[in-house]
Each structure stands twice: as structure tokens, then as C-alpha cells.
Design a protein around this motif. Structure first.
Motif, mmCIF file in Angstrom:
data_model
loop_
_atom_site.group_PDB
_atom_site.id
_atom_site.type_symbol
_atom_site.label_atom_id
_atom_site.label_comp_id
_atom_site.label_asym_id
_atom_site.label_seq_id
_atom_site.Cartn_x
_atom_site.Cartn_y
_atom_site.Cartn_z
ATOM 1 N N LEU A 95 0.816 -1.206 0.000
ATOM 2 C CA LEU A 95 0.000 0.000 0.000
ATOM 3 C C LEU A 95 0.854 1.262 0.000
ATOM 4 C CD1 LEU A 95 -2.847 1.094 0.053
ATOM 5 C CD2 LEU A 95 -2.801 0.957 2.550
ATOM 6 N N THR A 96 1.929 1.283 0.760
ATOM 7 C CA THR A 96 2.775 2.467 0.817
ATOM 8 C C THR A 96 3.413 2.792 -0.535
ATOM 9 O OG1 THR A 96 3.210 2.149 3.181
ATOM 10 C CG2 THR A 96 4.765 3.514 1.947
ATOM 11 N N PRO A 97 4.010 1.809 -1.245
ATOM 12 C CA PRO A 97 4.535 2.124 -2.587
ATOM 13 C C PRO A 97 3.461 2.604 -3.555
ATOM 14 C CG PRO A 97 5.421 0.035 -1.806
ATOM 15 C CD PRO A 97 4.357 0.438 -0.835
ATOM 16 N N LEU A 98 2.261 2.052 -3.450
ATOM 17 C CA LEU A 98 1.185 2.481 -4.335
ATOM 18 C C LEU A 98 0.814 3.937 -4.075
ATOM 19 C CD1 LEU A 98 -0.964 1.847 -6.450
ATOM 20 C CD2 LEU A 98 -2.447 1.039 -4.609
ATOM 21 N N LEU A 99 0.700 4.308 -2.817
ATOM 22 C CA LEU A 99 0.394 5.689 -2.473
ATOM 23 C C LEU A 99 1.499 6.626 -2.933
ATOM 24 C CD1 LEU A 99 -1.066 5.304 1.138
ATOM 25 C CD2 LEU A 99 -2.318 5.869 -0.950
ATOM 26 N N SER A 100 2.739 6.183 -2.820
ATOM 27 C CA SER A 100 3.868 7.002 -3.264
ATOM 28 C C SER A 100 3.828 7.228 -4.769
ATOM 29 C CB SER A 100 5.193 6.336 -2.869
ATOM 30 O OG SER A 100 5.319 6.248 -1.467
ATOM 31 N N LEU A 101 3.481 6.188 -5.525
ATOM 32 C CA LEU A 101 3.423 6.306 -6.980
ATOM 33 C C LEU A 101 2.314 7.265 -7.408
ATOM 34 C CD1 LEU A 101 4.271 5.441 -9.816
ATOM 35 C CD2 LEU A 101 2.698 3.491 -9.603
ATOM 36 N N VAL A 102 1.119 7.043 -6.893
ATOM 37 C CA VAL A 102 -0.016 7.902 -7.261
ATOM 38 C C VAL A 102 0.226 9.336 -6.824
ATOM 39 C CG1 VAL A 102 -2.475 8.322 -6.876
ATOM 40 C CG2 VAL A 102 -1.648 5.985 -7.202
ATOM 41 N N GLY A 103 0.687 9.508 -5.613
ATOM 42 C CA GLY A 103 0.944 10.853 -5.111
ATOM 43 C C GLY A 103 2.056 11.557 -5.851
ATOM 44 N N GLY A 104 3.131 10.828 -6.173
ATOM 45 C CA GLY A 104 4.237 11.427 -6.903
ATOM 46 C C GLY A 104 3.821 11.918 -8.274
ATOM 47 N N LEU A 105 3.032 11.129 -8.971
ATOM 48 C CA LEU A 105 2.550 11.537 -10.295
ATOM 49 C C LEU A 105 1.615 12.738 -10.190
ATOM 50 C CD1 LEU A 105 1.899 8.040 -11.932
ATOM 51 C CD2 LEU A 105 3.831 9.588 -12.318
ATOM 52 N N PHE A 106 0.777 12.742 -9.159
ATOM 53 C CA PHE A 106 -0.138 13.865 -8.973
ATOM 54 C C PHE A 106 0.636 15.145 -8.673
ATOM 55 C CE2 PHE A 106 -2.754 16.559 -6.236
ATOM 56 C CZ PHE A 106 -3.860 16.734 -7.050
ATOM 57 N N LEU A 107 1.632 15.073 -7.806
ATOM 58 C CA LEU A 107 2.433 16.254 -7.486
ATOM 59 C C LEU A 107 3.217 16.734 -8.703
ATOM 60 C CD1 LEU A 107 3.805 15.265 -3.967
ATOM 61 C CD2 LEU A 107 1.967 16.880 -4.481
ATOM 62 N N LEU A 108 3.677 15.803 -9.520
ATOM 63 C CA LEU A 108 4.396 16.169 -10.738
ATOM 64 C C LEU A 108 3.486 16.948 -11.686
ATOM 65 C CD1 LEU A 108 7.013 15.924 -12.390
ATOM 66 C CD2 LEU A 108 6.152 13.769 -13.292
ATOM 67 N N ALA A 109 2.264 16.466 -11.857
ATOM 68 C CA ALA A 109 1.314 17.162 -12.729
ATOM 69 C C ALA A 109 0.966 18.536 -12.157
ATOM 70 C CB ALA A 109 0.048 16.320 -12.893
ATOM 71 N N TYR A 110 0.788 18.619 -10.859
ATOM 72 C CA TYR A 110 0.480 19.894 -10.215
ATOM 73 C C TYR A 110 1.615 20.887 -10.422
ATOM 74 C CZ TYR A 110 -1.243 23.109 -6.615
ATOM 75 O OH TYR A 110 -1.712 24.203 -5.943
ATOM 76 N N GLY A 111 2.850 20.404 -10.333
ATOM 77 C CA GLY A 111 4.008 21.267 -10.554
ATOM 78 C C GLY A 111 4.087 21.767 -11.980
ATOM 79 N N LEU A 112 3.737 20.925 -12.934
ATOM 80 C CA LEU A 112 3.754 21.338 -14.336
ATOM 81 C C LEU A 112 2.730 22.440 -14.602
ATOM 82 C CD1 LEU A 112 4.157 17.872 -16.115
ATOM 83 C CD2 LEU A 112 5.862 19.707 -15.951
ATOM 84 N N PHE A 113 1.552 22.315 -14.013
ATOM 85 C CA PHE A 113 0.534 23.359 -14.168
ATOM 86 C C PHE A 113 1.008 24.672 -13.544
ATOM 87 C CE2 PHE A 113 -2.599 19.773 -14.633
ATOM 88 C CZ PHE A 113 -2.967 20.090 -15.926
ATOM 89 N N ALA A 114 1.643 24.595 -12.371
ATOM 90 C CA ALA A 114 2.147 25.799 -11.717
ATOM 91 C C ALA A 114 3.258 26.436 -12.547
ATOM 92 C CB ALA A 114 2.660 25.464 -10.317
ATOM 93 N N LEU A 115 4.113 25.604 -13.143
ATOM 94 C CA LEU A 115 5.186 26.128 -13.984
ATOM 95 C C LEU A 115 4.627 26.818 -15.223
ATOM 96 C CD1 LEU A 115 8.279 26.273 -14.271
ATOM 97 C CD2 LEU A 115 8.160 24.124 -15.554
#
Length: 211
Positions: free
Chosen positions: A68-88
Motif C-alpha cells: 500500500l505504501t509504494p502504491l500511495l507514493s506512486l499515485v501521489g508522486g505523479l499527482f504532485l508532478l502534474a500539479y508542478g507542471l501546471f504551476a510552472l
């Protein structure tokens, strides 16, 4: 019981007072004066529910599911990456100051869309689960049964003070954020921070899979 209340209050204060995707979104909504109460209330209620789940048993369940922890890390990491791209993208294009200068004359984002995004940026962020479920749940685990409730109330109080204070206190910064350059710098800083957080989540997975 008072000791347990302040233990929960102080502990969550150390966890929640940090710059992250959720806090920057609350701050930004406060600056824009758009659905501040809805955003702060949603973030607080999510914290309250997740902390209750951690204190009263979910932490033990997640420890039995190592995937469960690796899954949350993967989903969260991708979400934060997309959020950063929008902010950029916003930092590069500029123009966000127009919303601030309008002081509410520009149509606000629909409340339902704001609610859904608030839930997404909260519940898709694994740091929220690590802090509210695992860490809070772990600290509360050795407490006596009658001390868990005041501990939860203390943590919930700290969470409420933080989110409502951050959202409504952001208005004091409004004169500064009428300037286009300030807004672009904020978006650029948000983008860099999101990329950093995303890398911190995805790096262990990349090393485990390809290292």
C-alpha cells in the motif's frame, strides 16, 4: 486527559506547518478570496476523519499491507508532478495577478469544481496519509483507551486553527500579490516545490525497480 489533548495538538502542529501542495492551495484560495471557507473546511474534515482512522486502527491495517505504501507514493508522486507542471505553466504565462486585482469581480471557479480539486489534492497526496494515519496513529497506539479521544481532539483543533488561519489570513498578503511578478514567483516556487516532493516520492520506487 489534558496532557493527551496537548500532546495531539503539539504533535500535529509539527507535522502540518510545512509547505506542501495542500497548504499552497489553501493559501492561494485565500489570496483569490474564492471558496475559502469551503476549502479550509474540506481540508480540516479530511484531517479529522483520517486521524480518527489512524488512531483507532487503520495504522495497524496498513502495516499488514506492504504494497500500500509504494502504491500511495506512486499515485501521489505523479499527482504532485502534474500539479508542478501546471504551476510552472502559470509562472511562464503570467497573468494570475488579474484575478487578484479584480477583487472578486472576475467569476470564481464553481464551488463543486473547487471542492473536487480540494479533495483530490488532499486525498491523492500520500504525505497526508503518512502524517494523519500512520504517524498520528503510531503515536496514539500506546495511549490508554480513554486518552485516545482527547489526543484526537487536540490534533483536530490544531488542524482547524491551521487551515482556517492560513486561508483567511492570506488576505493580509493581498496588496503584495497584486503585483504580477510576485504571483509569478509564487507559482515558480510552487512548481519547484512540487517537483522536489514528487522526486522524493518517486525516487525510491525508481531505484527499487530499475536500480
Amino acid at each position: 486527559m489534558t496532557h493527551a489533548f496537548f500532546a495531539g495538538f503539539i504533535m500535529l502542529g509539527g507535522l502540518i506547518i510545512a509547505i506542501g501542495a495542500q497548504n499552497t492551495f489553501v493559501l492561494k484560495q485565500g489570496l483569490l478570496r474564492q471558496h475559502v471557507l469551503l476549502v479550509a473546511l474540506t481540508c480540516w474534515l479530511c484531517d479529522v476523519v483520517l486521524m480518527a482512522a489512524g488512531i483507532w486502527g487503520l495504522a495497524a491495517s496498513t502495516q499488514k499491507l506492504p504494497w500500500l505504501t509504494p502504491l500511495l507514493s506512486l499515485v501521489g508522486g505523479l499527482f504532485l508532478l502534474a500539479y508542478g507542471l501546471f504551476a510552472l505553466q502559470r509562472a511562464w504565462r503570467g497573468g494570475s495577478h488579474i484575478s487578484l486585482s479584480a477583487q472578486g469581480n472576475q467569476p470564481a471557479t464553481p464551488w463543486l469544481k473547487t471542492l473536487l480539486f480540494t479533495l483530490a489534492i488532499t486525498l491523492l497526496n500520500p504525505h497526508v496519509y503518512l502524517d494523519t494515519v500512520l504517524l498520528v496513529g503510531s503515536v496514539a497506539a500506546p495511549l490508554a483507551a480513554d486518552a485516545k479521544l482527547p489526543f484526537w481532539l487536540g490534533a483536530a483543533t490544531m488542524s482547524g486553527l491551521w487551515f482556517f488561519g492560513l486561508g483567511f489570513g492570506a488576505r493580509l498578503l493581498l496588496p503584495l500579490f497584486r503585483r504580477a511578478r510576485t504571483w509569478q514567483l509564487l507559482d515558480a516556487a510552487i512548481a519547484l516545490m512540487m517537483f522536489y516532493l514528487a522526486w522524493g516520492l518517486l525516487r525510491p520506487l525508481i531505484l527499487a525497480w530499475f536500480g
